[in-house]
Design a protein around this motif. Structure first.
Motif, PDB file in Angstrom:
ATOM      1  N   CYS A  36      65.693  25.008 -35.540  1.00 33.52           N
ATOM      2  CA  CYS A  36      65.623  26.057 -34.514  1.00 33.52           C
ATOM      3  C   CYS A  36      64.841  27.256 -35.040  1.00 33.52           C
ATOM      4  N   GLY A  37      65.117  27.639 -36.274  1.00 32.07           N
ATOM      5  CA  GLY A  37      64.395  28.748 -36.894  1.00 32.07           C
ATOM      6  C   GLY A  37      62.914  28.442 -37.029  1.00 32.07           C
ATOM      7  N   GLN A  38      62.608  27.230 -37.427  1.00 31.81           N
ATOM      8  CA  GLN A  38      61.206  26.827 -37.567  1.00 31.81           C
ATOM      9  C   GLN A  38      60.503  26.803 -36.220  1.00 31.81           C
ATOM     10  N   LEU A  39      61.180  26.316 -35.202  1.00 36.21           N
ATOM     11  CA  LEU A  39      60.593  26.286 -33.857  1.00 36.21           C
ATOM     12  C   LEU A  39      60.344  27.703 -33.331  1.00 36.21           C
ATOM     13  N   THR A  40      61.263  28.610 -33.608  1.00 31.21           N
ATOM     14  CA  THR A  40      61.083  30.004 -33.192  1.00 31.21           C
ATOM     15  C   THR A  40      59.862  30.591 -33.893  1.00 31.21           C
ATOM     16  N   PHE A  41      59.733  30.311 -35.183  1.00 30.69           N
ATOM     17  CA  PHE A  41      58.571  30.776 -35.951  1.00 30.69           C
ATOM     18  C   PHE A  41      57.280  30.206 -35.368  1.00 30.69           C
ATOM     19  N   GLU A  42      57.270  28.903 -35.089  1.00 32.30           N
ATOM     20  CA  GLU A  42      56.083  28.252 -34.521  1.00 32.30           C
ATOM     21  C   GLU A  42      55.738  28.824 -33.143  1.00 32.30           C
ATOM     22  N   LEU A  43      56.759  29.142 -32.350  1.00 35.32           N
ATOM     23  CA  LEU A  43      56.527  29.732 -31.033  1.00 35.32           C
ATOM     24  C   LEU A  43      55.790  31.056 -31.170  1.00 35.32           C
ATOM     25  N   LYS A  44      56.264  31.899 -32.053  1.00 32.16           N
ATOM     26  CA  LYS A  44      55.619  33.205 -32.252  1.00 32.16           C
ATOM     27  C   LYS A  44      54.199  33.036 -32.777  1.00 32.16           C
ATOM     28  N   LYS A  45      54.009  32.073 -33.645  1.00 33.09           N
ATOM     29  CA  LYS A  45      52.689  31.791 -34.203  1.00 33.09           C
ATOM     30  C   LYS A  45      51.731  31.338 -33.100  1.00 33.09           C
ATOM     31  N   MET A  46      52.198  30.439 -32.239  1.00 38.53           N
ATOM     32  CA  MET A  46      51.356  29.926 -31.154  1.00 38.53           C
ATOM     33  C   MET A  46      51.038  31.018 -30.125  1.00 38.53           C
ATOM     34  N   GLU A  47      52.000  31.909 -29.873  1.00 37.88           N
ATOM     35  CA  GLU A  47      51.772  32.995 -28.922  1.00 37.88           C
ATOM     36  C   GLU A  47      50.668  33.923 -29.413  1.00 37.88           C
ATOM     37  N   LYS A  48      50.602  34.147 -30.717  1.00 36.63           N
ATOM     38  CA  LYS A  48      49.589  35.044 -31.290  1.00 36.63           C
ATOM     39  C   LYS A  48      48.199  34.431 -31.271  1.00 36.63           C
ATOM     40  N   LEU A  49      48.104  33.099 -31.295  1.00 32.37           N
ATOM     41  CA  LEU A  49      46.806  32.427 -31.305  1.00 32.37           C
ATOM     42  C   LEU A  49      46.075  32.547 -29.967  1.00 32.37           C
ATOM     43  N   ASN A  50      46.813  32.657 -28.884  1.00 34.45           N
ATOM     44  CA  ASN A  50      46.246  32.746 -27.534  1.00 34.45           C
ATOM     45  C   ASN A  50      45.326  31.591 -27.177  1.00 34.45           C
ATOM     46  N   LYS A  51      45.549  30.423 -27.767  1.00 32.56           N
ATOM     47  CA  LYS A  51      44.737  29.250 -27.434  1.00 32.56           C
ATOM     48  C   LYS A  51      45.308  28.477 -26.250  1.00 32.56           C
ATOM     49  N   PHE A  52      46.597  28.646 -26.026  1.00 37.85           N
ATOM     50  CA  PHE A  52      47.266  27.894 -24.967  1.00 37.85           C
ATOM     51  C   PHE A  52      47.919  28.862 -23.988  1.00 37.85           C
ATOM     52  N   GLU A  53      48.250  28.328 -22.837  1.00 34.23           N
ATOM     53  CA  GLU A  53      48.909  29.139 -21.814  1.00 34.23           C
ATOM     54  C   GLU A  53      50.316  29.534 -22.290  1.00 34.23           C
ATOM     55  N   PRO A  54      50.609  30.829 -22.348  1.00 33.54           N
ATOM     56  CA  PRO A  54      51.892  31.306 -22.897  1.00 33.54           C
ATOM     57  C   PRO A  54      53.117  30.715 -22.203  1.00 33.54           C
ATOM     58  N   SER A  55      53.058  30.537 -20.881  1.00 30.14           N
ATOM     59  CA  SER A  55      54.234  30.024 -20.178  1.00 30.14           C
ATOM     60  C   SER A  55      54.535  28.581 -20.579  1.00 30.14           C
ATOM     61  N   LYS A  56      53.492  27.771 -20.780  1.00 30.47           N
ATOM     62  CA  LYS A  56      53.700  26.379 -21.188  1.00 30.47           C
ATOM     63  C   LYS A  56      54.233  26.301 -22.619  1.00 30.47           C
ATOM     64  N   ILE A  57      53.690  27.128 -23.484  1.00 29.74           N
ATOM     65  CA  ILE A  57      54.163  27.162 -24.876  1.00 29.74           C
ATOM     66  C   ILE A  57      55.629  27.567 -24.907  1.00 29.74           C
ATOM     67  N   ASN A  58      55.935  28.615 -24.186  1.00 30.14           N
ATOM     68  CA  ASN A  58      57.307  29.136 -24.147  1.00 30.14           C
ATOM     69  C   ASN A  58      58.266  28.083 -23.602  1.00 30.14           C
ATOM     70  N   LEU A  59      57.871  27.405 -22.539  1.00 33.13           N
ATOM     71  CA  LEU A  59      58.709  26.376 -21.930  1.00 33.13           C
ATOM     72  C   LEU A  59      58.963  25.225 -22.910  1.00 33.13           C
TER      73      LEU A  59
END
Length: 128
Positions: A36-59
């Motif tokens: 869970c901690g790793q997934l939270t970290f990866e989520l924040k990392k992916m949000e900062k990259l702005n390569k993917f749609e934030p709503s899909k990443i978050n979901l």
């Protein structure tokens, strides 16, 4: 003729097996917490990259985290139930398959009756 039948394996709860079982469940729980901690970290990392749609990443990450949190709740419940069980209780551990020999004239109901193997401290105590 030989047939395959499922056989239930039950474990008699002793102080030692109770401790091992709780430790195993706790280890699984800790692993899920790390994930869970790793997934939270990866989520924040992916949000900062702005390569993917934030709503899909978050979901996606939210679903993955919720799945693990549900498993953690199940493990907590199992740990709680094991603490409540008295020593000497039988717990279903797993199912294995056995090869049975059947012959003409055998009583079908006796041959196919569900069988159980009971173990205690890693040793076969009884076959029913």
């Amino acid at each position: 003729m030989k047939i395959i039948q499922n056989v239930e394996v039950k474990q008699i709860l002793t102080e030692n097996s109770k401790t091992k079982l709780i430790d195993s469940l706790q280890t699984n729980k800790n692993q899920l917490l790390k994930e869970c901690g790793q997934l939270t970290f990866e989520l924040k990392k992916m949000e900062k990259l702005n390569k993917f749609e934030p709503s899909k990443i978050n979901l996606y990450f939210t679903n993955e985290i919720e799945t693990r949190q549900e498993k953690i709740k199940q493990l907590d419940f199992q740990i709680e139930q094991i603490h409540m069980l008295p020593l000497g209780s039988e717990i279903k551990e797993k199912e294995v398959q056995a090869l049975l020999e059947i012959n003409v004239g055998d009583n079908w109901n006796e041959v196919t009756t569900a069988r159980t193997i009971v173990i205690k401290e890693g040793r076969v105590e009884e076959i029913r």
